[in-house]
Design a protein around this motif. Structure first.
Motif, PDB file in Angstrom:
ATOM      1  N   VAL A  60      -9.862  -2.593  -1.426  1.00 39.21           N
ATOM      2  CA  VAL A  60      -9.375  -3.498  -2.484  1.00 39.21           C
ATOM      3  C   VAL A  60      -8.403  -2.677  -3.311  1.00 39.21           C
ATOM      4  O   VAL A  60      -8.785  -1.986  -4.275  1.00 39.21           O
ATOM      5  N   TYR A  61      -7.156  -2.698  -2.914  1.00 39.77           N
ATOM      6  CA  TYR A  61      -6.162  -1.720  -3.351  1.00 39.77           C
ATOM      7  C   TYR A  61      -5.020  -2.401  -4.069  1.00 39.77           C
ATOM      8  O   TYR A  61      -4.414  -3.339  -3.540  1.00 39.77           O
ATOM      9  N   TRP A  62      -4.757  -1.947  -5.335  1.00 35.06           N
ATOM     10  CA  TRP A  62      -3.645  -2.500  -6.125  1.00 35.06           C
ATOM     11  C   TRP A  62      -3.826  -4.015  -6.257  1.00 35.06           C
ATOM     12  O   TRP A  62      -4.899  -4.475  -6.548  1.00 35.06           O
ATOM     13  N   ALA A  63      -2.734  -4.791  -6.040  1.00 35.24           N
ATOM     14  CA  ALA A  63      -2.823  -6.216  -6.407  1.00 35.24           C
ATOM     15  C   ALA A  63      -3.183  -7.064  -5.189  1.00 35.24           C
ATOM     16  O   ALA A  63      -2.455  -7.122  -4.211  1.00 35.24           O
TER      17      ALA A  63
ATOM     18  N   ASP B 262      -0.341  16.018   2.963  1.00 32.86           N
ATOM     19  CA  ASP B 262       0.761  15.049   2.933  1.00 32.86           C
ATOM     20  C   ASP B 262       0.457  13.945   3.948  1.00 32.86           C
ATOM     21  O   ASP B 262      -0.138  14.205   4.990  1.00 32.86           O
ATOM     22  N   PHE B 263       0.877  12.717   3.629  1.00 37.46           N
ATOM     23  CA  PHE B 263       0.587  11.602   4.551  1.00 37.46           C
ATOM     24  C   PHE B 263       1.778  10.654   4.586  1.00 37.46           C
ATOM     25  O   PHE B 263       2.540  10.548   3.614  1.00 37.46           O
ATOM     26  N   ARG B 264       1.898   9.976   5.713  1.00 40.57           N
ATOM     27  CA  ARG B 264       3.055   9.111   5.933  1.00 40.57           C
ATOM     28  C   ARG B 264       2.970   7.858   5.062  1.00 40.57           C
ATOM     29  O   ARG B 264       1.914   7.250   4.941  1.00 40.57           O
TER      30      ARG B 264
ATOM     31  N   PHE C 290       7.110  10.714   3.885  1.00 44.12           N
ATOM     32  CA  PHE C 290       5.774  11.253   3.657  1.00 44.12           C
ATOM     33  C   PHE C 290       5.532  11.341   2.157  1.00 44.12           C
ATOM     34  O   PHE C 290       6.425  11.706   1.393  1.00 44.12           O
ATOM     35  N   ASN C 291       4.326  10.990   1.726  1.00 45.49           N
ATOM     36  CA  ASN C 291       3.911  11.241   0.360  1.00 45.49           C
ATOM     37  C   ASN C 291       3.573  12.728   0.294  1.00 45.49           C
ATOM     38  O   ASN C 291       2.685  13.188   1.010  1.00 45.49           O
ATOM     39  N   ARG C 292       4.327  13.475  -0.582  1.00 41.14           N
ATOM     40  CA  ARG C 292       4.250  14.946  -0.552  1.00 41.14           C
ATOM     41  C   ARG C 292       3.294  15.493  -1.627  1.00 41.14           C
ATOM     42  O   ARG C 292       3.441  16.650  -2.030  1.00 41.14           O
ATOM     43  N   LYS C 293       2.313  14.700  -2.083  1.00 41.61           N
ATOM     44  CA  LYS C 293       1.380  15.212  -3.088  1.00 41.61           C
ATOM     45  C   LYS C 293       0.275  16.041  -2.461  1.00 41.61           C
ATOM     46  O   LYS C 293      -0.638  16.502  -3.147  1.00 41.61           O
ATOM     47  N   GLY C 294       0.313  16.197  -1.174  1.00 42.19           N
ATOM     48  CA  GLY C 294      -0.714  17.023  -0.518  1.00 42.19           C
ATOM     49  C   GLY C 294      -0.693  18.447  -1.015  1.00 42.19           C
ATOM     50  O   GLY C 294       0.354  18.990  -1.382  1.00 42.19           O
TER      51      GLY C 294
ATOM     52  N   TRP D 124       3.601  14.212 -13.624  1.00 44.66           N
ATOM     53  CA  TRP D 124       4.383  13.742 -12.482  1.00 44.66           C
ATOM     54  C   TRP D 124       5.029  12.391 -12.778  1.00 44.66           C
ATOM     55  O   TRP D 124       6.240  12.287 -12.855  1.00 44.66           O
ATOM     56  N   TYR D 125       4.167  11.358 -12.998  1.00 44.07           N
ATOM     57  CA  TYR D 125       4.710  10.029 -13.331  1.00 44.07           C
ATOM     58  C   TYR D 125       4.881   9.859 -14.837  1.00 44.07           C
ATOM     59  O   TYR D 125       5.418   8.858 -15.305  1.00 44.07           O
ATOM     60  N   GLU D 126       4.362  10.809 -15.592  1.00 44.86           N
ATOM     61  CA  GLU D 126       4.504  10.689 -17.052  1.00 44.86           C
ATOM     62  C   GLU D 126       4.563  12.096 -17.645  1.00 44.86           C
ATOM     63  O   GLU D 126       3.792  12.974 -17.263  1.00 44.86           O
TER      64      GLU D 126
ATOM     65  N   THR E  84       0.874  -1.187   0.000  1.00 40.67           N
ATOM     66  CA  THR E  84       0.000   0.000   0.000  1.00 40.67           C
ATOM     67  C   THR E  84       0.906   1.229   0.000  1.00 40.67           C
ATOM     68  O   THR E  84       2.078   1.140   0.364  1.00 40.67           O
ATOM     69  N   ASP E  85       0.335   2.354  -0.405  1.00 42.03           N
ATOM     70  CA  ASP E  85       1.100   3.596  -0.306  1.00 42.03           C
ATOM     71  C   ASP E  85       0.557   4.410   0.850  1.00 42.03           C
ATOM     72  O   ASP E  85       0.145   5.558   0.675  1.00 42.03           O
ATOM     73  N   TRP E  86       0.494   3.772   2.031  1.00 46.03           N
ATOM     74  CA  TRP E  86       0.178   4.504   3.258  1.00 46.03           C
ATOM     75  C   TRP E  86       0.822   3.743   4.407  1.00 46.03           C
ATOM     76  O   TRP E  86       1.200   2.588   4.270  1.00 46.03           O
TER      77      TRP E  86
ATOM     78  N   ALA F  94     -10.187   8.111   0.901  1.00 40.13           N
ATOM     79  CA  ALA F  94      -9.364   6.991   0.394  1.00 40.13           C
ATOM     80  C   ALA F  94      -8.681   6.304   1.561  1.00 40.13           C
ATOM     81  O   ALA F  94      -8.479   6.902   2.603  1.00 40.13           O
ATOM     82  N   HIS F  95      -8.165   5.082   1.419  1.00 39.60           N
ATOM     83  CA  HIS F  95      -8.567   4.081   0.434  1.00 39.60           C
ATOM     84  C   HIS F  95      -9.344   2.979   1.161  1.00 39.60           C
ATOM     85  O   HIS F  95      -9.262   1.818   0.817  1.00 39.60           O
ATOM     86  N   TYR F  96     -10.033   3.380   2.228  1.00 39.22           N
ATOM     87  CA  TYR F  96     -10.634   2.438   3.173  1.00 39.22           C
ATOM     88  C   TYR F  96     -11.757   3.208   3.874  1.00 39.22           C
ATOM     89  O   TYR F  96     -11.775   4.442   3.845  1.00 39.22           O
TER      90      TYR F  96
ATOM     91  N   ASN G 159       6.935   4.125   1.398  1.00 34.98           N
ATOM     92  CA  ASN G 159       7.423   4.088   0.012  1.00 34.98           C
ATOM     93  C   ASN G 159       8.098   5.393  -0.389  1.00 34.98           C
ATOM     94  O   ASN G 159       8.490   5.556  -1.531  1.00 34.98           O
ATOM     95  N   ARG G 160       8.151   6.359   0.510  1.00 33.34           N
ATOM     96  CA  ARG G 160       8.560   7.723   0.125  1.00 33.34           C
ATOM     97  C   ARG G 160       9.751   8.163   0.972  1.00 33.34           C
ATOM     98  O   ARG G 160       9.630   9.035   1.843  1.00 33.34           O
ATOM     99  N   PRO G 161      10.933   7.553   0.798  1.00 34.80           N
ATOM    100  CA  PRO G 161      12.047   7.826   1.731  1.00 34.80           C
ATOM    101  C   PRO G 161      12.944   9.006   1.372  1.00 34.80           C
ATOM    102  O   PRO G 161      13.860   9.314   2.118  1.00 34.80           O
TER     103      PRO G 161
ATOM    104  N   ASN H 233      -9.336   0.373  -5.915  1.00 39.21           N
ATOM    105  CA  ASN H 233      -8.439   1.405  -6.411  1.00 39.21           C
ATOM    106  C   ASN H 233      -7.288   0.792  -7.202  1.00 39.21           C
ATOM    107  O   ASN H 233      -6.536  -0.049  -6.685  1.00 39.21           O
ATOM    108  N   GLU H 234      -7.189   1.217  -8.479  1.00 38.88           N
ATOM    109  CA  GLU H 234      -6.018   0.895  -9.314  1.00 38.88           C
ATOM    110  C   GLU H 234      -5.675  -0.584  -9.310  1.00 38.88           C
ATOM    111  O   GLU H 234      -4.563  -0.996  -8.999  1.00 38.88           O
ATOM    112  N   THR H 235      -6.644  -1.404  -9.684  1.00 42.10           N
ATOM    113  CA  THR H 235      -6.399  -2.851  -9.717  1.00 42.10           C
ATOM    114  C   THR H 235      -5.995  -3.256 -11.133  1.00 42.10           C
ATOM    115  O   THR H 235      -6.414  -2.630 -12.114  1.00 42.10           O
TER     116      THR H 235
ATOM    117  N   GLU I 116      -4.838   9.491 -12.989  1.00 42.58           N
ATOM    118  CA  GLU I 116      -3.786   9.759 -13.974  1.00 42.58           C
ATOM    119  C   GLU I 116      -2.811  10.767 -13.387  1.00 42.58           C
ATOM    120  O   GLU I 116      -3.204  11.593 -12.567  1.00 42.58           O
ATOM    121  N   TYR I 117      -1.576  10.701 -13.808  1.00 41.64           N
ATOM    122  CA  TYR I 117      -0.537  11.555 -13.216  1.00 41.64           C
ATOM    123  C   TYR I 117       0.300  12.228 -14.295  1.00 41.64           C
ATOM    124  O   TYR I 117       1.530  12.211 -14.246  1.00 41.64           O
ATOM    125  N   ILE I 118      -0.395  12.800 -15.289  1.00 40.87           N
ATOM    126  CA  ILE I 118       0.343  13.535 -16.331  1.00 40.87           C
ATOM    127  C   ILE I 118       1.074  14.702 -15.672  1.00 40.87           C
ATOM    128  O   ILE I 118       0.497  15.453 -14.890  1.00 40.87           O
TER     129      ILE I 118
END
Ligand code: GCU
Length: 621
Positions: free
Chosen positions: A399-402, A574-576, A589-593, A500-502, A205-207, A374-376, A579-581, A438-440, A496-498
């Protein structure tokens, strides 16, 4: 009593996963003759509206990475596990090697990760204990109510197993009537936040995997015959017909149920059928519908026998018409933002009304009429605040990712958590969307798994819209939304993350969208990272200027999508996340806040706020 020997799972990656130990041993536990089988917890709709004795506060706690408080390491289940809360006595034949009184304390509610620096990364079992006094009353059930325990949890009262639960974000109500006695009692809980390959969510998970008794704990008394679940809502259409049902537990068919809404002079009764349900359908005069602009809530009394619940409810309708989302029959555009249950300022798992009011207050300030929780499933305080503040909600099953989509046990776990989410929270006017996932990954097993969940949700609650956040594929600079799962949804969510990720932020200017479904579309995630206070050119990642630039190019692109009916950029705060070291920037922290976890608003907050407030986004109404 001969105890079954417990067959230990094979070693996993060089270490015995506590989760596998616990899972296999629980199987053994259930098979052990004489071990009291735990009763399954039940759903209590509106538990927060019932009088309760709080068990919040400091509990004795013991970190138990090898789960040795429950099982010896000689293939035997302990008869004298820590759940007995034994006190050492002179002359005892064995040493008592634990003591909850002298043990460190943990605050309940609250994740353990942010309560002690040694527990920040801990994944495994932790024991909790607290004493309470009680006077049993005749013809009265008593439930141990736990708002949430992440991820698996086991509960004993006075040394007697009362229930166990899997799922980190839905309430647990254990009937402890047979276990309590007059005077001094004690409750012991074991909570294990180990992530499981066959869990929901799974291993990735990304949290932050905040573990513990993360929401309120209390004792709730109900009469022998009581209301456990109910659903009251406005029937779709232009009229003012309230319909629904009230389910009574412990009674006989023919129990009388009464619903009253004093402000509307409405009082309606019905009797339960053989399924324990009393069905209601009645007209009311002068009802004011709930909406973001006027979040009108009514006092609603529900009565059955000796039981009563004083609810606070809004009445509205939501449906789709072609590519429109209609709230109370009128098209609405969802000006939103995505929100994790991360506590502002203190960080950690959010659980309080104060946390909810800060987070939703920021969303209101941003110009939102909607949030994607999100995501719960978030806690009842967040949903009550959304009802009060007039903020529409997308609620999500984790039901998150794989996940192991081809594993029937995993489907059963996802169904259990979906049932608990819907049956607990189905009376919140604010909730308009049940999100299945989410994103399955787009494959047959996943599609079947989530289609099963979608039809289950629809049959449980036909008054709301079913959605999910889908991944989109690209062909050149065209984004194509054709995930087959879209056929099972009322509203299509896409992430989508035009920029940022693409590609770059400017890539959005030339991006086309091809949506294969004539259904309402919500862009459920977009955005990028920025460290609050870091400034530089708008082409320099991690600066506030870069993040703001992403939004400046995203918004006009999204506005061109003809069936766009909402957006919930990622994310409010932002949230802890482990995956974001990136040191000095993310620091886990995930800094997309749009706001830092310390409440610092970034430039992108104001870009979006302007678009929401001056109506340049969607059909603002
Ligand atoms: C994904 C995912 C989020 C995650 C985000 C990110 O879309 O749904 O949970 O945090 O991307 O990468 O920041």
């Amino acid at each position: 009593m001969k105890l079954l020997s417990i067959h230990w799972p094979v070693r996993v990656a060089g270490r015995l996963s506590c989760g596998m130990v616990a899972a296999s041993l629980l199987l053994g536990l259930a098979l052990v003759p004489g071990a009291r089988a735990a009763s399954a917890p039940i759903v209590l709709t509106g538990a927060d509206r019932r009088p309760a004795t709080s068990l919040n506060g400091e509990w004795g706690s013991i970190v138990d990475p090898y789960f040795s408080g429950l099982f010896s390491f000689h293939h035997e289940e302990k008869k004298n596990g820590w759940f007995l809360n034994q006190k050492a006595k002179p002359g005892d034949p064995f040493p008592t090697e634990y003591n909850f009184v002298t043990a460190p304390k943990l605050k309940v509610p609250g994740d353990w990760n942010t309560q002690h620096e040694l527990l920040l990364y801990y994944e495994g079992p932790v024991w909790y204990e607290r004493d309470f006094t009680y006077q049993p009353k005749p013809k009265t059930h008593i439930f141990l109510h736990v708002g949430a325990a992440n991820y698996r949890s086991w509960f004993w009262v006075n040394g007697q197993k009362v229930c166990e639960h899997e799922g980190g974000f839905t309430a647990i109500n254990c009937d402890v009537t047979q276990a309590v006695h007059a005077g001094a009692n004690f409750v012991v809980a074991a909570v294990d936040n180990t992530r499981l390959e066959d869990g929901v969510p799974g291993l990735e998970t990304d949290w932050w995997n905040y573990g513990g008794l993360t929401r309120e704990v209390s004792l709730i008394e109900v009469p022998e015959t009581f209301i456990d679940q109910y659903d009251l809502h406005l029937m779709r259409g232009a009229g003012s017909v309230i319909e629904g049902w009230v389910h009574v537990m412990g009674g006989q068919p023919g129990e009388k149920v009464e619903v009253e809404i004093p402000e509307l002079g409405a009082k309606q009764s019905a009797t339960t059928g053989s399924d324990g349900r009393a069905v209601l359908h009645f007209n009311v005069q002068g009802l004011e519908r709930w909406s973001p602009d006027r979040p009108k809530l009514y006092k609603v009394g529900l009565h059955a026998g000796q039981d009563s619940i004083d609810e606070l409810m809004g009445f509205r309708t939501v449906e789709t018409r072609g590519t429109e989302i209609l709230l109370n029959g009128k098209p609405i555009f969802l000006r939103g933002v995505s929100v994790h249950a991360e506590a502002p300022y203190r960080t950690g798992r959010a659980y309080s009304n104060k946390d909810a009011e800060i987070l939703l207050g920021w969303a209101k300030e941003l110009g939102c009429n909607y949030v994607r929780l999100a995501h719960y499933p978030h806690d009842e305080t967040m949903l009550r605040a959304a009802d009060r503040m007039g903020i529409l909600v997308w609620s999500e099953n984790p039901v998150y990712w794989a996940l192991e989509f081809d594993n029937p046990k995993v489907l059963a776990k996802a169904e259990q958590q979906l049932d608990e989410e819907i049956n607990t929270s189905r009376n919140h006017a604010a909730i308009i969307l049940w999100s299945m996932a989410n994103e399955t990954p787009n494959n047959a097993a996943r599609t079947h798994f989530i289609e099963t969940l979608a039809s289950r949700a629809r049959s449980m609650d036909p008054t709301r819209l079913i959605t999910a956040a889908l991944l989109v594929r690209a062909q050149g600079n065209t984004k194509i939304v054709d995930d087959p799962l879209g056929q099972a949804l009322d509203v299509i969510g896409v992430n989508e993350y035009i920029g940022w990720y693409e590609g770059h932020p400017e890539s959005a200017d030339t991006t086309q969208w091809q949506i294969e479904y004539q259904k309402p579309l919500i862009v459920s995630e977009f955005g990028g990272g920025a460290k609050a206070g870091l400034h530089g050119s708008e082409n320099e990642r991690w600066t506030e200027e870069y993040q703001a630039n992403i939004y400046r190019h995203q918004l006009p692109m999204l506005n061109k999508i003809p069936q766009l009916r909402g957006m919930s950029p990622w994310a409010l705060m932002d949230f802890r996340s482990p995956n974001r070291p990136l040191a000095g920037i993310q620091d886990e922290f995930n800094r997309k806040g749009l706001i830092s976890e310390q409440g610092q608003k970034k430039q992108a907050f104001y870009v979006l706020q302007k678009a929401y407030k001056d109506g340049t986004i969607g059909k603002a109404n």
